[in-house]
Design an enzyme around this catalytic site. Structure first.
Site, PDB file in Angstrom:
ATOM      1  N   GLU A 138      47.487  -9.457  28.629  1.00  0.00           N
ATOM      2  CA  GLU A 138      47.481 -10.453  29.916  1.00  0.00           C
ATOM      3  C   GLU A 138      48.069  -9.772  30.990  1.00  0.00           C
ATOM      4  O   GLU A 138      48.830  -8.768  30.849  1.00  0.00           O
ATOM      5  CB  GLU A 138      48.480 -11.498  29.512  1.00  0.00           C
ATOM      6  CG  GLU A 138      48.746 -12.557  30.281  1.00  0.00           C
ATOM      7  CD  GLU A 138      49.740 -13.692  30.184  1.00  0.00           C
ATOM      8  OE1 GLU A 138      49.885 -14.719  30.748  1.00  0.00           O
ATOM      9  OE2 GLU A 138      50.428 -13.629  29.046  1.00  0.00           O
ATOM     10  N   CYS A 147      30.033  -7.621  20.383  1.00  0.00           N
ATOM     11  CA  CYS A 147      29.111  -6.889  21.280  1.00  0.00           C
ATOM     12  C   CYS A 147      28.172  -7.924  21.955  1.00  0.00           C
ATOM     13  O   CYS A 147      27.309  -7.315  22.689  1.00  0.00           O
ATOM     14  CB  CYS A 147      28.231  -5.772  20.178  1.00  0.00           C
ATOM     15  SG  CYS A 147      29.118  -4.625  19.308  1.00  0.00           S
TER      16      CYS A 147
END
Length: 344
Positions: free
Chosen positions: A98, A124
């Protein structure tokens, strides 16, 4: 199946890391392991089809890599930062838990305060998912344009894997297989500026797509930080190959409607993992190998960057003419697969 009528892929941009690391270099670093297990030199390139991959300078953050590609995209497209209405960061790698890594990219690029920013994470397939999410917002009229970026940093994973393989003398030829996929990873960054298409558009359009998911196989590839800055990934490469191709086949079956069958597609730009993966995938789906634009031999598996940077390089080389069609196809651990159709 989802379809779009008004989504233009205006400009792609990418940045390649300065350091080139060959498969031979990796094997040299693994000399203690190779000597102990009597492994033949050249094994890594032979099995993966990867001659070399790129790496950033030590300490490079994903946001910094994504910024380079984002800036290149805006510069090449003649796009002012003040015009960008949405920014999506889509890498596997991120700066921290964060805030969202997109916030750092937004700040570095100097995008406006009215710009929507958030991260998308899906192994991916993050960049392809980002393209879909942004296309949805453009099609709905929520935004007129946006920028999708990804910056993958493979350095720690490679270093951690090599150190672990050399340090643990209990590894056998069989047990090292779960670490093999980690040695195919490379670094890089890519961006795509997408906008609402205009009348008489000459640039490529994103027009359709399909996704399929099979989470029965979430255990086949898992990566995580393991104390300090050490990152390791365990992959059942053989089973992941089989189940990933199964999932991609289901997606392709739903995608390949009239106009989008193999004989009607001009090029494929895929998330590239290894040569065995590519051959099995194209054989199973009945696709023409000669239509596949490859970056695997000199970039390796660049995660979320692989499919879009392959398309960007193909476009850079003038691979497409008006009226032609390209397909982006990806498979990500989880297992997920997505297929996107692009018109020129």
């Amino acid at each position: 199946m989802f379809k779009y009528s008004n989504v233009c892929l205006d400009t792609f941009g990418y940045s390649l890391p300065p350091r080139v690391l060959s498969s031979a270099d990796i094997e040299s670093s693994l000399a203690p392991l190779y000597d102990r297990l009597h492994l033949p030199e050249g094994r890594l390139e032979l099995m993966s089809g990867i001659r070399e991959r790129r790496l950033w300078p030590k300490g490079m953050k994903p946001s910094e890599a994504a910024y380079l590609a984002g800036k290149k995209t805006l510069d090449d497209g003649g796009i002012a930062a003040a015009e960008v209405e949405c920014l999506l960061f889509t890498s596997v790698c991120r700066d921290m838990m964060e805030p969202a890594t997109s916030a750092f990219v937004h700040h570095k690029l100097g995008l406006p305060k009215s710009c929507l920013v958030f991260d998308i994470s899906n192994a991916c397939l993050g960049f392809l998912d980002g393209m879909v999410m942004l296309a949805n917002m453009i099609e709905l009229g929520q935004v007129k344009n946006g920028l999708v970026v990804s910056g993958e940093t493979a350095e720690d994973l490679l270093e951690s894997t090599i150190a672990a393989l050399n340090a643990d003398e209990t590894f056998t030829r069989k047990t090292i297989k779960s670490s093999f996929a980690s040695l195919t990873i490379g670094s890089g960054s890519v961006g795509c500026f997408m906008r609402r298409a205009e009348a008489g558009e000459t640039k490529p359009r994103l027009v359709r797509g399909v996704w399929r998911t099979d989470t029965d196989h979430i255990h086949l590839c898992q990566g995580d930080a393991q104390g300090g800055e050490t990152t390791l990934m365990q992959t059942d490469s053989e089973e992941l190959l089989l189940r990933g191709v199964d999932t991609a086949a289901a997606a392709w079956d739903a995608f390949a409607a009239p106009g989008w069958r193999n004989e009607e597609v001009d090029a494929y730009c895929c998330h590239q993992v290894g040569v065995a993966h590519f051959r099995m995938l194209f054989d199973r789906l009945g696709l023409s190998e000669e239509k596949n634009f490859q970056t695997l031999p000199f970039l390796g598996n660049v995660g979320t960057v692989s499919a879009p940077i392959t398309l960007a390089m193909a476009m850079e080389e003038g691979a497409f003419k008006p009226g032609e069609r390209a397909v982006m196809l990806g498979i990500g651990s989880g297992i997920n697969s997505i297929v996107l159709g692009i018109d020129w």
